[in-house]
Structures are given as C-alpha cells and as structure tokens.
Scaffold this active site. Structure first.
Site, PDB file in Angstrom:
ATOM      1  N   ASP A  80      -9.364   2.666   1.004  1.00  0.00           N
ATOM      2  CA  ASP A  80      -8.790   3.957   0.671  1.00  0.00           C
ATOM      3  C   ASP A  80      -7.766   3.689  -0.440  1.00  0.00           C
ATOM      4  OD1 ASP A  80      -7.502   6.585   1.013  1.00  0.00           O
ATOM      5  OD2 ASP A  80      -5.932   5.416   1.988  1.00  0.00           O
ATOM      6  N   ASP A 112      -5.259   4.302   5.751  1.00  0.00           N
ATOM      7  CA  ASP A 112      -3.977   4.601   6.391  1.00  0.00           C
ATOM      8  C   ASP A 112      -3.910   6.021   6.923  1.00  0.00           C
ATOM      9  OD1 ASP A 112      -3.981   5.678   3.777  1.00  0.00           O
ATOM     10  OD2 ASP A 112      -1.830   6.002   3.949  1.00  0.00           O
ATOM     11  N   ASP A 147      -8.743   9.076   6.917  1.00  0.00           N
ATOM     12  CA  ASP A 147      -9.568   7.868   6.931  1.00  0.00           C
ATOM     13  C   ASP A 147     -10.123   7.564   8.320  1.00  0.00           C
ATOM     14  OD1 ASP A 147      -9.028   7.271   4.203  1.00  0.00           O
ATOM     15  OD2 ASP A 147      -7.065   6.530   4.799  1.00  0.00           O
TER      16      ASP A 147
END
Ligand code: ADP
Ligand code: MG
Length: 397
Positions: A91, A288, A292
């Site tokens: 991410d 995080d 996600d």
C-alpha cells in the site's frame, strides 16, 4: 499444519507396530524375555520424540527472534509460510510513505477564505483515523483554528469522510470519487497531482469549496527494502493505492517500483491481489489502513504497519511490523527460510536416527541402554538445532 497430521498418525503406527514386534515372534515360538526387551527397545527408538521436536522449536525460536526485532508473527504456520512469498504488494500512504502527510497548500474554489475551508475540513476530519485526516486536523490546529463540533460522521475507506458541521454537510476526500469536477477544480487538482502530491477536495452541501494539497514522504528505507525483496522473491513488489495515479507513479519511481495500480477502492485492491494469486503467486500484502484489511485477508499473508495501522488491519494481519520498520520485511523472509531449513534438517536427521536404530534393533541386537542413548541424544541435538534460530545472527536485515 502438515507435520502435525503426520506426527499423529506416526504415533499410532508406532504403538501398533510395537504390539506386532512383540506378538509375532512370540506366536512363532520366541522366548518371552528377549522378545519383550526387543519390543520395548523398538518402542523407545521408534517413538517420534525427535520428529515432534523437529518442527516447533525452530518456528517458535524464529517467532521469538522476530519479536525481539519489533515484528509480531501471529502463528508458527505464518512463520513457516513467510519465506515462500513470491510477490509482495505494498500500500502507499502510511506503508511506503511515512504516513504523516502535511498540508502544504489550501486552494479556494468558492467565496470562502482558505482558513474557513481548512477549519470546516478539519472539523469534519476530526474523528478520522486516516493519516490524511490527521494531517488536516493538525494543519488547522497548528494555525490556531478552533474546530467546530460535528455530528453524523462517516468514513468511507478509500474515498473520504463526511460529517455535519454547524448544520452543513461537509465532505472531504478523493476528487475523482466525490465530485463531477468543475473545470477550475480539475486544473487545481491536476497541478497538485502532477507534483506527486495528494489532492483532497472539500465540499460543503455538495458544492466544491476548496482543494487541500498534502505532501507525504517516502520512508528512507523503502527503496532498499524493495530491492531486497526483489532479490528474495524473484519479483519486484507492486504498489496498490487508493491515491491518484500521478502521485502514486512519482512515489513508486523513487521506491524502484514500476507496477503501479492507483485509484483503487478496497474491493479493487482485493481484486488485484486475487489476480496475483490466480497467476500462481504466493502473495504478501503490506498495508496500514482500514482500506487494506480486505486485501490483507485475501493475500496468502497480510502484514500490517503497527504504528499507523488501524485496529481492523492489525487484527486481520498475520504479522505486524510493530515499529513500522520496512527493513524488517526482508529479514523476516530470510528468518522464515532459515527456520524452514532447520525443520527440514531436523526431519531428515530424525528419520535417519529412527530408521538406523530400528533396523539395528530388528535385524541385530540393540542393547536397551544404547537405544535410549541414541534416541535421547538425537532428540537433544534436534532440539538444539531448532534453538539456533534464537541467535542474533539469524536476524539479517
Ligand atoms: P492508500 O491506499 O494510498 O493508503 P487510501 O485508500 O487510504 O490510500 O485513500 C485513498 C484516497 O481516498 C486518498 O488519496 C484520498 O483522496 C481519499 N481519502 C481516504 N480517506 C480520506 C480522509 N480521511 N480524508 C481525506 N481523503 C481521504
Ligand atoms: Mg494506507
């Protein structure tokens, strides 16, 4: 775990074959005492103590070692699988970047002052746990603006937030997803994104009133981590982000990532991960945000950033980088591989020891004390081999 199933069946087999080793020679006219002794020796040397100790000590030692370096691995199975990763997907915000973006500009689109735009945005963002939300709040309080009380707050992962501020509906979030952009908004947003920054639009009662520019920094260790992971997995990591394509690309380039998928909603991240899995990759996702969490759950393994991680993400993850240290990732993969190697070594050693001692007992005469010595000695050696994973040198960042 595969090995556990084998261990169970093996133990049952040993008990049953012990009965055979005792009963068959006896039925064929063997003398009771030596036959019983041989059967007892058989049971001792064939019992799976060494096999049982082959798997857990290396994996648990590795988990302890990772813990000392700020990585929480949630189970032995996870530790066993980490090293098999062939594709890592990152991410962006909060994972590859510091996750502490700063508001670097406020552009006004309507007849409001910049400070008023920031105040309204920050009031709406106040309950948000997203890094962008926190940055907006920090910018407003940093300028001495008093935030208004809000009601009816809702955050949509990957999109933005909405809240009632002083009777007005205020929305803050992704320009592409919240509005049908006006020409002036498009110009502002494109200029911001072309610099690699994130643009966030502020709407009051559905009308765009301003655009906030947020700049975030790549973690200093990101590029080295990407290189290390490419070496370990054989594939360059990919970037999956909800942010705009321009900002994503500029950041990915600095990190050494070329495969970039931007403007993804949480379900799009899931789809990308599933596609990688369908292509036969063993996928590890690092993230995080709450956005996600579904991707982490879809991946073979999910890793969460500990400091910035949202509660749901920390819960979903198989492992947590407690100190947000990216260099722990390659170290973790190496540690997992070392632990797996120790498991294989142990299983080979245990099998050889058992086969050797059993053959000696059945074909020749293995004195009981020697059988016990061989059996226990082998077990201790195998236990010690597992404990090697506790050593400092087993952690190689
Ligand atoms: P990433 O995948 O890079 O971590 P996110 O999926 O968390 O990014 O966010 C994607 C986009 O959604 C952001 O770039 C922003 O435009 C918008 N967004 C999400 N949450 C917020 C928020 N709390 N405030 C403003 N914008 C937000
Ligand atoms: Mg994020």
């Amino acid at each position: 775990m595969f090995v556990e199933k084998i261990e169970q069946r093996y133990s049952v087999t040993v008990v049953l074959t012990t009965l055979l080793v005792f009963a068959v020679p006896l039925a064929l006219g063997g003398v009771l005492r030596p036959t019983l002794l041989r059967a007892m020796t058989y049971m001792i040397v064939a019992s799976p103590c060494a096999v049982v100790l082959a798997t857990m000590p290396p994996l648990l030692s590795a988990i302890a070692n990772a813990g000392r370096h700020g990585v929480l691995v949630k189970s032995a199975i996870v530790m066993e699988q980490l090293g098999q990763t062939t594709q890592v997907a990152f991410d962006k915000t909060g994972t590859l970047t510091q996750g502490t973006p700063h508001v670097t500009g406020v552009q006004v689109l309507a007849d409001l002052r910049a400070e008023e735009v920031l105040r309204l945005a920050a009031s709406a963002e106040h309950p948000s746990e997203h890094p962008l939300g926190r940055a907006v709040v920090a910018a407003a309080t940093g300028r001495g603006l008093a935030l208004a009380n809000t009601g009816d707050f809702a955050a949509t992962p990957g999109r933005g937030v909405t809240a009632l501020v002083e009777g007005q509906r205020v929305q803050v979030g992704s320009p592409a997803l919240l509005t049908a952009p006006t020409p002036s908004q498009t110009v502002v947003v494109t200029t911001v994104e072309a610099k690699g920054d994130t643009a966030v639009v502020v709407l009051v009662n559905g009308r765009p009133v301003g655009v906030l520019t947020l700049a975030d920094q790549l973690r200093p260790t990101a590029a080295a981590t990407v290189t290390a992971l490419r070496g370990l997995t054989g594939h360059t990591p990919v970037l999956l982000t909800g942010d705009n394509a321009l900002a994503a690309r500029s950041l990915a380039e600095q990190a050494g990532i070329r495969d970039v998928h931007a403007a993804l909603l949480p379900e799009d991240k899931v789809q990308r991960v599933q596609a990688l899995r369908d292509a036969g990759q063993h996928v590890l996702v690092v993230g995080d945000g709450i956005n996600d969490a579904p991707a982490l759950a879809t991946a073979n393994l999910g890793v969460a950033m500990g400091r910035h991680g949202s509660d749901l993400t920390l819960q979903t993850a198989d492992a947590v980088l407690v100190r947000d240290d990216l260099t722990a990732l390659p170290a973790l993969l190496r540690l997992s591989r070392a632990a797996r190697r120790a498991v294989v070594q142990n299983l080979v050693l245990a099998t050889l020891a058992i086969l050797g001692l059993v053959a000696w007992d059945l074909l020749g005469t293995l004195p009981l004390p020697l059988g016990v010595l061989g059996h226990e000695g082998g077990t201790v050696l195998i236990g010690l081999n597992g404990l090697r994973l506790l050593r400092k040198s087993a952690w190689r960042p």
